[in-house]
Design a protein around this motif. Structure first.
Motif, PDB file in Angstrom:
ATOM      1  N   ASN A  88       0.728  -1.201  -0.128  1.00  0.00           N
ATOM      2  CA  ASN A  88       0.009  -0.023   0.259  1.00  0.00           C
ATOM      3  C   ASN A  88       0.836   1.441  -0.123  1.00  0.00           C
ATOM      4  O   ASN A  88       1.875   1.462   0.542  1.00  0.00           O
ATOM      5  CB  ASN A  88      -0.864   0.118   1.158  1.00  0.00           C
ATOM      6  N   VAL A 109      -0.324   0.289  -4.064  1.00  0.00           N
ATOM      7  CA  VAL A 109      -1.702  -0.036  -4.292  1.00  0.00           C
ATOM      8  C   VAL A 109      -2.346   1.121  -3.621  1.00  0.00           C
ATOM      9  O   VAL A 109      -1.676   1.833  -2.734  1.00  0.00           O
ATOM     10  CB  VAL A 109      -2.091  -1.240  -3.421  1.00  0.00           C
ATOM     11  N   THR A 117      -6.173   0.519   2.517  1.00  0.00           N
ATOM     12  CA  THR A 117      -5.871   0.113   1.068  1.00  0.00           C
ATOM     13  C   THR A 117      -7.359  -0.174   0.446  1.00  0.00           C
ATOM     14  O   THR A 117      -8.296  -0.476   0.935  1.00  0.00           O
ATOM     15  CB  THR A 117      -5.578  -1.397   1.576  1.00  0.00           C
ATOM     16  N   LEU A 122      -6.194  -3.201  -5.270  1.00  0.00           N
ATOM     17  CA  LEU A 122      -5.777  -4.207  -4.717  1.00  0.00           C
ATOM     18  C   LEU A 122      -6.126  -5.401  -5.449  1.00  0.00           C
ATOM     19  O   LEU A 122      -5.209  -6.199  -6.111  1.00  0.00           O
ATOM     20  CB  LEU A 122      -6.029  -4.549  -3.343  1.00  0.00           C
ATOM     21  N   PHE A 134       2.230  -9.668  -0.740  1.00  0.00           N
ATOM     22  CA  PHE A 134       1.624  -8.279  -0.428  1.00  0.00           C
ATOM     23  C   PHE A 134       2.276  -8.054   0.993  1.00  0.00           C
ATOM     24  O   PHE A 134       2.005  -8.748   1.924  1.00  0.00           O
ATOM     25  CB  PHE A 134       0.114  -8.459  -0.367  1.00  0.00           C
TER      26      PHE A 134
END
Length: 394
Positions: A88, A109, A117, A122, A134
């Motif tokens: 993120n 993201v 987020t 995503l 991630f």
């Protein structure tokens, strides 16, 4: 006009038990975690055992920093140079630093107006990027929709790594932050929820990842001295193909942290009382927008964020600063102190623009909430911010 006099960086004293333990460690000279006598458990091993129990995780490793916890987690999870990793875009510099140190290629993201987020972005990037990792940063303690995130990671075979530097002690729908992914990373740097100056934890239920992390941290072949760790046979499978990165926590910091762990939940509640005083004081202030926290998020309010809708944000931070209230702005084009944006991390080269994130950060204001402030102090801080924001309201 009201003037605030206290420091935004002054922390509470280490508990007496921690000070006494630290003195005993210094007197013994056995600061290194593996400098133990026959049958003796090091303070660091005891800390790992106790934090694993607190976190409700099978395995725990104590390391020198939250950044090192992230690097070790990425390597232990199998990240190789050139691998893409979702991340993120709203976070602090140690997160992209860890990705870069491991040779990862970030795919940032978007975040929403609530700093969480963006689930749609995503999902789209999980589907198209080819990333198999991630690194989810629960930035400033804001926890996104973990059910949706876990579902996306499972659908696209993505390993979820949680950066919980700001969510130690927090929960999402009753489950501890850090227990959603394959591995979690925590920080005990001075401005986090436990204070050892520098330090961190890695927790996981995956035995091979845990064993690799212990070797990576610099255990040599002394891994049997870890009690919150897998069995000997797991280490024997991986010990010769896992490098040593020398990131061990020492017994001095471990004993300081052991003294604080028993107070953690109580301190989380104390932070939230202060957070709520700020929230209540600013909720209806002109020029200030508060983002309400979801009811299912048991947060830890050790910092406070709001959106400033004023004619001149640098003027707001300056005028509050003149009255003793330190505000940080995440929307500046240049990084200042601990604030930076994804376009500040130029060691990655060109990255795709994230207009939604830039819009969010353009009005994002942040302030620390140390426990040396009282609830009344936080009400005074809110009053000062409200007065200055009203004067500059757009």
């Amino acid at each position: 006009m009201k003037q605030f006099e206290k420091s935004f960086t002054q922390q509470e004293a280490i508990p007496a038990q921690g000070i006494e333990g630290a003195v005993a460690i210094l007197q013994s000279g056995r600061i290194h975690r593996y400098n133990t006598g026959p049958g003796e458990l090091a303070e660091t091993s005891l800390l790992e055992q106790e934090y694993a129990a607190y976190q409700e995780a099978k395995y725990c490793l104590a390391v020198t920093s939250g950044g090192q916890a992230m690097q070790i987690a990425l390597r232990a999870a199998g990240l190789k140079p050139g691998d893409k990793i979702l991340a993120n875009a709203y976070t602090l510099a140690p997160v992209p630093g860890a990705i870069h140190a491991c040779g990862g290629v970030p795919v940032f993201v978007e975040i929403g107006h609530d700093w969480l987020t963006d689930i749609s972005d995503l999902r789209a990037k999980a589907e198209t990027s080819g990333a198999k990792f991630f690194m989810l940063s629960h930035m400033r303690g804001h926890i996104a929709d973990m059910d949706a995130i876990v579902a996306i990671c499972e659908a696209f075979d993505i390993t979820l790594i949680e950066d919980c530097a700001h969510t130690m002690g927090a929960k999402w729908q009753g489950r501890r932050s850090g227990n959603f992914g394959k591995v979690a990373c925590f920080s005990t740097q001075t401005y986090k929820h436990m204070n050892s100056g520098e330090g961190g934890f890695l927790t996981t239920d995956d035995e091979e990842l845990a064993a690799r992390a212990v070797i990576l941290s610099g255990s040599y072949m002394l891994y049997e001295r870890h009690v919150a760790a897998p069995s000997e046979d797991v280490f024997r499978r991986i010990r010769l193909d896992t490098p040593n990165c020398s990131a061990r926590l020492d017994n001095l910091r471990a004993t300081i942290l052991r003294a604080q762990l028993g107070q953690l939940d109580q301190n989380c509640a104390r932070w939230n009382h202060r957070y709520q005083a700020l929230e209540n004081g600013l909720r209806h202030a002109p020029g200030v927008e508060i983002i309400e926290r979801p009811q299912h998020e048991a947060y830890v309010g050790s910092s406070f964020q709001f959106h400033a809708h004023v004619t001149d944000i640098p003027a707001l931070t300056a005028s509050c600063g003149q009255r003793g209230v330190e505000l940080k702005w995440f929307g500046g084009a240049e990084p200042v102190a601990f604030t930076s944006r994804y376009d500040s991390w130029q060691y990655f080269g060109d990255v795709d623009p994230l207009p939604q994130t830039l819009r969010t950060l353009s009005t994002t204001i942040d302030l620390r909430v140390p426990l040396t402030f009282s609830v009344e102090d936080c009400a005074d801080i809110a009053e000062i911010i409200a007065e200055e924001a009203q004067r500059l309201a757009a």
